[in-house]
Design an enzyme around this catalytic site. Structure first.
Site, mmCIF file in Angstrom:
data_model
loop_
_atom_site.group_PDB
_atom_site.id
_atom_site.type_symbol
_atom_site.label_atom_id
_atom_site.label_comp_id
_atom_site.label_asym_id
_atom_site.label_seq_id
_atom_site.Cartn_x
_atom_site.Cartn_y
_atom_site.Cartn_z
ATOM 1 N N GLU A 1 -5.105 -8.090 -0.827
ATOM 2 C CA GLU A 1 -5.836 -7.727 0.495
ATOM 3 C C GLU A 1 -7.058 -7.110 -0.059
ATOM 4 O O GLU A 1 -7.297 -6.208 -0.667
ATOM 5 C CB GLU A 1 -4.955 -6.912 1.228
ATOM 6 C CG GLU A 1 -4.486 -7.379 2.504
ATOM 7 C CD GLU A 1 -4.157 -6.204 3.317
ATOM 8 O OE1 GLU A 1 -5.044 -5.415 3.987
ATOM 9 O OE2 GLU A 1 -2.761 -5.975 3.764
ATOM 10 N N GLU B 1 0.799 -1.273 -0.281
ATOM 11 C CA GLU B 1 -0.068 0.069 0.078
ATOM 12 C C GLU B 1 0.855 1.346 -0.152
ATOM 13 O O GLU B 1 0.811 2.105 0.769
ATOM 14 C CB GLU B 1 -1.052 -0.113 1.090
ATOM 15 C CG GLU B 1 -2.050 -1.192 0.963
ATOM 16 C CD GLU B 1 -2.659 -1.489 2.409
ATOM 17 O OE1 GLU B 1 -2.871 -0.791 3.142
ATOM 18 O OE2 GLU B 1 -3.381 -2.492 2.662
#
Ligand code: BMA
Length: 363
Positions: free
Chosen positions: A287, A182
């Site tokens: 995810e 991320e």
């Protein structure tokens, strides 16, 4: 005579490997076997994964054999996610002892499952957590920086853990390692507010090169796992550290579901899948989830729609949802939950594979 013996051994070896059939954990290099398996299943199945699945769930903690996915569906997930945050302590950042994580990984592997490990790393100098952006100085921890040795110390701990993952016969267990995830968001210290694109690439490259070349780890597939902060291939690749240090192209996307923009998730997955195909990489939905399942029948009305949106999205190799901490923070419904039946419908879809479905591949 020697030559004859050599050919006979070759025939015997190929006979042994054929008779074993296709297996997720066959072959010489553990990481290569896993990569081949994930490549082969692309388009045929999407493996379902859950973070911390064997460690705890709703109303239970460290009970051997337990799993919320199994409680609700009858099978363990196919992919098991773990995290190395707070490596060096006895327990990880979410309270799971590292010794237990090791045992769970071994168990998941023994059962025929796939393990993936993320790392919510502390900043090596202050030891503040991943979300704390105070006093971040990336050049200081890179090679040549005054605190580089502290970063190396952390990597030594990570390498120690990863290299200790062995099966009963002493063979290394293959792992999809997913560091520095991320990176386009601004919430982690390696994210967009405290780390430049160039620094990020250096951080990533140093990590992988150190683990592979200095520490000699051969059991890792490396995942590059951006959040939803990209709109094109060029954007996705802004921090890409290079084909030689990445095996899996991923996407971490929760926001698309929250904003009810399934169309955007499909576009983002499409970018990941196209790039993975062009570069000979695995693609994965590394995810996702809907915290507390507050979207009605999220698994069939949202996740399945995105995964089966097109021929392209169906080629993703796995999807992993986040952890079941408690009734205020969970992603998989437990047996009495109102979306338990919807979750069972989801996992019964022909494309979605749990651990029991992987087993049928080898029969
Ligand atoms: C977040 C939350 C936190 C947790 C972190 C790392 O999404 O689940 O509670 O500490 O992931 O696992």
């Amino acid at each position: 005579m020697r030559r004859l013996f050599f050919y006979l051994s070759l025939i015997l070896l190929s006979f042994i490997s054929c008779s074993q059939g296709k297996n997720v954990h066959d072959s010489v290099l553990p990481a290569t076997a896993l990569k081949n398996f994930l490549t082969d299943i692309s388009g045929k199945a999407i493996l379902f994964g859950h973070q911390d699945d064997l460690a705890y769930g709703i109303g239970w903690n460290s009970i051997p054999g337990e799993s919320d996915v199994k409680r609700t569906t009858g099978s363990y997930p196919a992919v098991f996610g773990w995290d190395l945050g707070n490596i060096g302590d006895v327990k990880n950042l979410d309270g799971v002892p590292f010794d237990s994580i090791k045992a769970y990984i071994k168990r998941a592997h023994q059962l025929g499952g796939i393990n993936t490990i993320s790392w919510h790393a502390r900043y090596p100098v202050t030891k503040y957590d991943s979300w704390n952006l105070t006093s971040i100085d990336i050049p200081a921890i890179l090679p040549g920086g005054q605190s580089h040795y502290l970063f190396v110390k952390e990597l030594d701990l990570v390498a120690g853990f990863l290299s200790s993952l062995k099966d009963d016969s002493g063979k290394s267990i293959p792992i999809i390692f997913r560091p520095w995830h991320e990176m386009y968001g601004n919430w982690f210290w390696w994210g967009s507010s405290a780390c430049s694109d160039k620094e990020y690439r250096q951080l990533f490259r140093f990590t992988v090169e150190y683990l592979r070349n200095v520490k000699g780890l051969r059991n890792l597939l490396i995942a590059f796992s951006p959040d939803k902060g990209f709109n094109s291939k060029e954007d996705y690749l802004k921090r890409y550290p290079g084909d030689d240090v990445v095996d899996v192209l991923g996407l971490d996307d929760y926001g698309g579901f929250k904003q009810n923009r399934l169309d955007l998730i499909v576009i983002r997955l499409g970018i990941v899948i196209d790039l993975a195909k062009e570069r000979g990489k695995i693609s994965a939905f590394t995810e996702t989830g809907n915290d507390k399942l507050n979207i009605n029948n999220w698994y069939t009305s949202n996740l399945l729609q995105v995964l089966k949106a097109s021929e392209k999205t169906r080629s993703i190799s796995y999807v992993l949802v986040w952890r079941n901490r408690d009734e205020k923070h969970f992603y998989v419904p437990w047996p009495g939950h109102e979306q338990a039946e919807d979750f069972r419908t989801f996992v019964n879809d022909k494309m979605i594979f749990l651990l029991d479905d992987i087993k049928t591949l080898n029969q």
